[in-house]
Every structure is written in structure tokens, then in C-alpha cells.
Enzyme design. Structure first.
Site, PDB file in Angstrom:
ATOM      1  N   ASP A  30       0.863  -1.179   0.000  1.00  0.00           N
ATOM      2  CA  ASP A  30       0.000   0.000   0.000  1.00  0.00           C
ATOM      3  C   ASP A  30       0.910   1.243   0.000  1.00  0.00           C
ATOM      4  O   ASP A  30       1.745   1.392   0.910  1.00  0.00           O
ATOM      5  CB  ASP A  30      -0.873  -0.030   1.269  1.00  0.00           C
ATOM      6  CG  ASP A  30      -1.807   1.162   1.366  1.00  0.00           C
ATOM      7  OD1 ASP A  30      -1.685   2.102   0.553  1.00  0.00           O
ATOM      8  OD2 ASP A  30      -2.657   1.151   2.277  1.00  0.00           O
ATOM      9  N   GLU A  80      29.795   7.637   4.857  1.00  0.00           N
ATOM     10  CA  GLU A  80      29.869   6.195   5.098  1.00  0.00           C
ATOM     11  C   GLU A  80      29.733   5.470   3.762  1.00  0.00           C
ATOM     12  O   GLU A  80      29.421   4.291   3.704  1.00  0.00           O
ATOM     13  CB  GLU A  80      28.832   5.737   6.117  1.00  0.00           C
ATOM     14  CG  GLU A  80      27.399   6.056   5.775  1.00  0.00           C
ATOM     15  CD  GLU A  80      26.405   5.515   6.798  1.00  0.00           C
ATOM     16  OE1 GLU A  80      26.425   4.300   7.037  1.00  0.00           O
ATOM     17  OE2 GLU A  80      25.619   6.314   7.329  1.00  0.00           O
ATOM     18  N   CYS A 112      25.885   7.528  10.184  1.00  0.00           N
ATOM     19  CA  CYS A 112      25.259   8.832   9.896  1.00  0.00           C
ATOM     20  C   CYS A 112      25.703   9.930  10.850  1.00  0.00           C
ATOM     21  O   CYS A 112      25.304  11.091  10.701  1.00  0.00           O
ATOM     22  CB  CYS A 112      23.739   8.708   9.945  1.00  0.00           C
ATOM     23  SG  CYS A 112      23.111   7.406   8.891  1.00  0.00           S
ATOM     24  N   THR A 153      13.732   3.259   2.162  1.00  0.00           N
ATOM     25  CA  THR A 153      14.425   4.303   2.923  1.00  0.00           C
ATOM     26  C   THR A 153      15.819   4.569   2.348  1.00  0.00           C
ATOM     27  O   THR A 153      16.721   4.963   3.065  1.00  0.00           O
ATOM     28  CB  THR A 153      14.512   3.941   4.427  1.00  0.00           C
ATOM     29  OG1 THR A 153      15.302   2.743   4.579  1.00  0.00           O
ATOM     30  CG2 THR A 153      13.147   3.713   5.025  1.00  0.00           C
ATOM     31  N   SER A 202      17.677  -1.325  14.943  1.00  0.00           N
ATOM     32  CA  SER A 202      18.205   0.005  14.616  1.00  0.00           C
ATOM     33  C   SER A 202      17.299   1.109  15.177  1.00  0.00           C
ATOM     34  O   SER A 202      17.776   2.155  15.607  1.00  0.00           O
ATOM     35  CB  SER A 202      18.412   0.168  13.111  1.00  0.00           C
ATOM     36  OG  SER A 202      17.204   0.409  12.443  1.00  0.00           O
ATOM     37  N   HIS A 234      18.092  13.270  13.503  1.00  0.00           N
ATOM     38  CA  HIS A 234      18.547  12.510  12.347  1.00  0.00           C
ATOM     39  C   HIS A 234      17.305  11.877  11.710  1.00  0.00           C
ATOM     40  O   HIS A 234      16.459  11.313  12.415  1.00  0.00           O
ATOM     41  CB  HIS A 234      19.556  11.448  12.781  1.00  0.00           C
ATOM     42  CG  HIS A 234      19.872  10.462  11.709  1.00  0.00           C
ATOM     43  ND1 HIS A 234      20.243  10.861  10.444  1.00  0.00           N
ATOM     44  CD2 HIS A 234      19.846   9.100  11.699  1.00  0.00           C
ATOM     45  CE1 HIS A 234      20.428   9.779   9.705  1.00  0.00           C
ATOM     46  NE2 HIS A 234      20.199   8.703  10.441  1.00  0.00           N
ATOM     47  N   LYS A 243       9.035   9.763  15.915  1.00  0.00           N
ATOM     48  CA  LYS A 243       9.198   8.751  16.976  1.00  0.00           C
ATOM     49  C   LYS A 243      10.182   9.266  18.038  1.00  0.00           C
ATOM     50  O   LYS A 243       9.958   9.092  19.227  1.00  0.00           O
ATOM     51  CB  LYS A 243       9.729   7.438  16.392  1.00  0.00           C
ATOM     52  CG  LYS A 243       8.722   6.634  15.567  1.00  0.00           C
ATOM     53  CD  LYS A 243       9.442   5.394  15.017  1.00  0.00           C
ATOM     54  CE  LYS A 243       8.603   4.614  14.037  1.00  0.00           C
ATOM     55  NZ  LYS A 243       7.576   3.804  14.662  1.00  0.00           N
ATOM     56  N   ASN A 273      16.914   8.951   2.604  1.00  0.00           N
ATOM     57  CA  ASN A 273      17.971   9.022   3.610  1.00  0.00           C
ATOM     58  C   ASN A 273      19.262   9.519   2.962  1.00  0.00           C
ATOM     59  O   ASN A 273      19.699   8.963   1.943  1.00  0.00           O
ATOM     60  CB  ASN A 273      18.183   7.636   4.241  1.00  0.00           C
ATOM     61  CG  ASN A 273      19.011   7.696   5.512  1.00  0.00           C
ATOM     62  OD1 ASN A 273      19.512   8.758   5.889  1.00  0.00           O
ATOM     63  ND2 ASN A 273      19.150   6.565   6.168  1.00  0.00           N
ATOM     64  N   SER A 305      24.275   4.767  13.385  1.00  0.00           N
ATOM     65  CA  SER A 305      24.125   3.375  13.820  1.00  0.00           C
ATOM     66  C   SER A 305      25.459   2.799  14.240  1.00  0.00           C
ATOM     67  O   SER A 305      26.518   3.257  13.836  1.00  0.00           O
ATOM     68  CB  SER A 305      23.564   2.530  12.668  1.00  0.00           C
ATOM     69  OG  SER A 305      22.265   2.954  12.356  1.00  0.00           O
TER      70      SER A 305
END
Ligand code: COA
Length: 384
Positions: A30, A80, A112, A153, A202, A234, A243, A273, A305
Site C-alpha cells: 500500500d 559512510e 550517519c 528508505t 536500529s 537525524h 518517533k 535518507n 548506527s
């Protein structure tokens, strides 16, 4: 000297773009999952003759057209997505832009978070010599396995910033909080062009680093949460910032508005990203879209990470609107070439062996391109 911080900033992305609705169709998902569930609309995809060096060089060239190079004695390149195990990507940029030889050039890495390492190092250089200016370039390509959960992402982009005393945009305050923990949530093996990621772990590592670095920030004289006017996080995908914001509000036992996050999402929804450049691309978006920032304190949560988080703050200059340049990035975003899923998949799967000479096709309209490999060495050139 009245503070040290970000004097100028420039954001650049790629020639191609994939609409996430097209990806959703092929994957049988979706489209609302990507648009609403992840907070992403499109993702930038590098053309065959683009990489972190060409994006970084373009961003730096645009910025230096305004500022000139006088006083710049350091170029710190954060990525990175390194193009070589030994030579800094910054050295190719130094050559392409014809920068002075009296210059320190190096590359930094910690997923990151690397862009913030470069920024904090630049602040330290200038604290020792207020006349010094540091060119910081952050450039990354987020690339996961085709069909994997990380696929929507992905993204690509670069930031160039000039760090100096008496900055025109944002003064970075000295208080800072750190958190590091060795976690196998995300990494990219030396023989792989795609990252390995444990998505659920993560997300947890991100939130642990947020609360951990917030505690350390307060313990080291940081400002109370009520004294912070805007919050930047970030953004591996923009929903992650929501979140984080909810987690910080809960942890600090306060209510935080989510409305002020929106202006920081506008560019990253379109880019995907950009790893190390992501939080500074969010800053660029905030500076370009929030007209009420004069004198406001911004909280930054930078995360990489593996994992390291850092919480710090900056105060926006009163006349910042006279020093922002909205047109280049907005024109570039609108002019990207929309590719089909098949074109994206082919670009994704094309990996050039470094042991064979190869010429890349001419695609990018950017001022610099990756021309291929000759004698085992990467070749870059101006397009004009
Ligand atoms: N409409 C609206 N929202 C929907 C939806 C729909 N039809 N279907 C799912 N969603 C929502 C889910 O509820 C979820 O939201 P929530 O997290 O707020 O609950 C969100 O979309 C993602 O769904 P989920 O099932 O968790 O997705 P996933 O398992 O496919 O993977 C990631 C999501 C982020 C783990 C994955 O993209 C990934 O691994 N990314 C790379 C790693 C990364 O970026 N980590 C961040 C730390 S640096």
C-alpha cells in the site's frame, strides 16, 4: 568573537529520482505505508556518473561561489559511502575545485553521525584560531538490498557548510551530550555496496542513543527542554524524527508540539535518507521554510548506527533570512529526472569493478562527474 557556528550551508542531490508510489506498486505494498507510515514520498538515485564526490564537489562549489576560499585551511569530508579505503573523498573535491595546497584534507566515518564529528572538529579548530574557517562536506548514498525492508528508505544527497566565528546562520552552543554503545544494528561489509540492517534493532538503538545523549547533555550543563524552541533529529525517514520527538517528550515528562517538526521534513521526504547529511539537510529545510527562527534555540539529535548519538544546541542569528539560498536546491529537486522501477533496479545492480578500466556514460547535468576508472584509479572531471 561572538560565537562559532554555521556561516553558510548548501544542499545538493542527484540527477535521478524514483517515486515511492512506483516502488510500492512493484512490491505490492500500500503506497500509504511509505507516504504515511515512513513519511517518505520520493528517493534520489545517483546516475551512472554521480557519486558522493560529485555531489560533495557540487555542494562545495556552490557555497564557495558565495564565500570565497580565503581563510579556509581545512576540508573535512564525512561519509559512510567511501569511494576508497585509503584516499579521502575530500581529496578528489580539493582537486576538482582547485583549492589551495595549504589545506588539511581528511575523511571521517561513524555511520550517519560522521557529519557531526566533522562539525564538532571544525568548532574546535576555530576555538584555537578564531580567524580559521573550515569547509565541512557530508555526502552519502543510502543503499540497501533490492526488495529488502530498507529499500524504501534509500536516498542520496550532500551538504557543504562553512564553519566560522561570527556565523551568519546558526551559532553552535558549547554544551553537548554523548552516548555510544557497540551494537550490531547496521553496518556495511568491505565487500558490499549495500548496508546490512536489523530494522527493529536500529530503531531501538536510535531511541536509546537519544535518551542517553539527552541525559549526558543535561549532566553537562545543557538547557532545560523548555528553553529549546525547535527540535531536529537525524531522519533516516521522516517518521523516525516523530518517533524520536515523542520518545524525548515522554522521557522528559513534558508535552512537545509536533507541528514545528514539519518544516524540517520537506527536503528529506523528497531526498530519502542522506545518512550523514540527513540532519543538516533537515536544518537546511527548517531554515528555508520556518520564517520565525530569529533568536530561536534549536536542539540537534545527531545519530549514527553502530552506535553513537550526540545532543547539542544552536541559536539562529537574527538576520538569518538574508543568508539563505533557497533557489538552487528547490530548482534541482523540481528538475530531477523521474526514472522507472526497471531503470532504478538496473542502476542499483550496476557495480563497477575497481580492477578494470571503464568509462561511465555522460548523464549528470551537475558541474562535476565521475568519468570512470583508469589504471585502477577513479577519474573525476568538470562537465563544462
Ligand atoms: N498505511 C499507513 N501506515 C502504514 C501502512 C499503511 N497501509 N502499513 C504500514 N504502515 C506503517 C506501520 O504501522 C509503521 O508505522 P509505525 O512504526 O509508526 O508503527 C510503518 O508504516 C512502517 O511499517 P513496518 O511494518 O514497521 O515496516 P518495515 O518492517 O517494512 O520496515 C523499517 C520499516 C524502518 C524498519 C525499514 O524500512 C528499515 O529497515 N529501514 C532501514 C533502517 C533504518 O532506517 N533505521 C533507522 C535508524 S538509523
Amino acid at each position: 568573537m561572538t560565537g562559532i557556528g554555521i556561516h553558510d550551508i548548501e544542499l545538493v542531490t542527484t540527477h535521478d529520482v524514483l517515486d515511492l508510489a512506483a516502488l510500492a506498486e512493484v512490491r505490492g505494498v500500500d503506497p500509504a505505508k511509505y507516504e504515511i507510515g515512513l513519511g517518505q514520498t520520493r528517493m534520489s538515485v545517483p546516475a551512472a556518473d554521480e557519486d558522493v564526490v560529485t555531489m560533495g564537489a557540487t555542494a562545495a562549489a556552490r557555497l564557495l561561489e558565495r564565500t570565497g576560499t580565503e581563510g579556509i585551511r581545512s576540508l573535512l569530508f564525512a561519509t559512510e559511502t567511501g569511494v576508497d579505503q585509503s584516499k579521502s573523498g575530500g581529496m578528489f573535491i580539493h582537486g576538482l575545485l582547485g583549492l589551495p595546497s595549504a589545506m588539511r584534507v581528511a575523511e571521517v566515518k561513524q555511520a550517519c553521525y560522521a557529519g557531526t564529528v566533522a562539525l564538532q572538529s571544525a568548532l574546535g579548530v576555530i576555538a584555537r584560531n578564531p580567524e580559521a574557517k573550515v569547509l565541512v562536506v557530508m555526502s552519502d548514498i543510502a543503499k540497501y538490498e533490492l526488495g529488502g525492508s530498507g529499500e524504501p528508505t534509500q536516498g542520496a544527497g550532500a551538504i557543504a557548510m562553512l564553519v566560522s566565528a561570527n556565523p551568519a546562520l546558526v551559532e553552535i552552543e558549547p554544551e553537548t551530550g554523548m552516548f555510544s554503545a557497540d551494537v550490531d544494528d547496521f553496518w556495511r561489509p568491505n565487500d558490499s555496496t549495500t548496508a546490512v540492517v536489523d530494522g527493529a534493532l536500529s530503531l531501538k538503538a536510535y531511541l536509546d542513543a537519544l535518551t542517553g545523549s539527552w541525559d549526558d547533555y543535561l549532566a553537562n550543563g545543557g538547557h532545560a527542554i523548555e528553553e529549546i524552541d525547535r527540535f531536529l533529529y537525524h531522519q533516516p525517514f521522516t517518521k523516525m524524527a516523530r518517533k524520536g520527538h515523542r520518545e524525548l517528550a515522554k522521557y522528559a515528562g513534558t508535552a512537545l508540539s509536533e507541528d514545528t517538526l514539519e518544516p524540517s521534513f520537506i527536503y528529506n521526504r523528497e531526498l530519502g535518507n542522506t545518512y550523514g547529511a540527513s540532519i543538516y539537510s533537515a536544518l537546511t529545510s527548517l531554515l528555508h521554510h520556518d520564517e520565525e527562527l530569529a533568536g530561536k534555540r534549536i536542539g540537534f539529535f545527531s545519530y549514527g548506527s553502530g552506535s553513537t548519538g550526540e545532543y547539542f544546541t544552536g541559536v539562529v542569528r537574527a538576520d538569518y533570512r538574508e543568508h539563505i539560498y533557497v533557489e538552487p536546491i528547490q530548482t534541482e529537486l523540481a528538475a530531477r529526472n523521474t526514472i522507472t522501477f526497471e531503470e532504478y533496479a538496473e542502476l542499483h545492480e550496476t557495480v563497477l569493478p575497481s580492477s578494470e578500466d571503464v568509462e561511465t556514460p555522460r548523464v549528470t547535468k551537475a558541474p562535476y562527474r565521475f568519468a570512470g576508472i583508469r589504471g585502477g584509479a577513479r577519474q573525476y572531471e568538470a562537465t563544462a
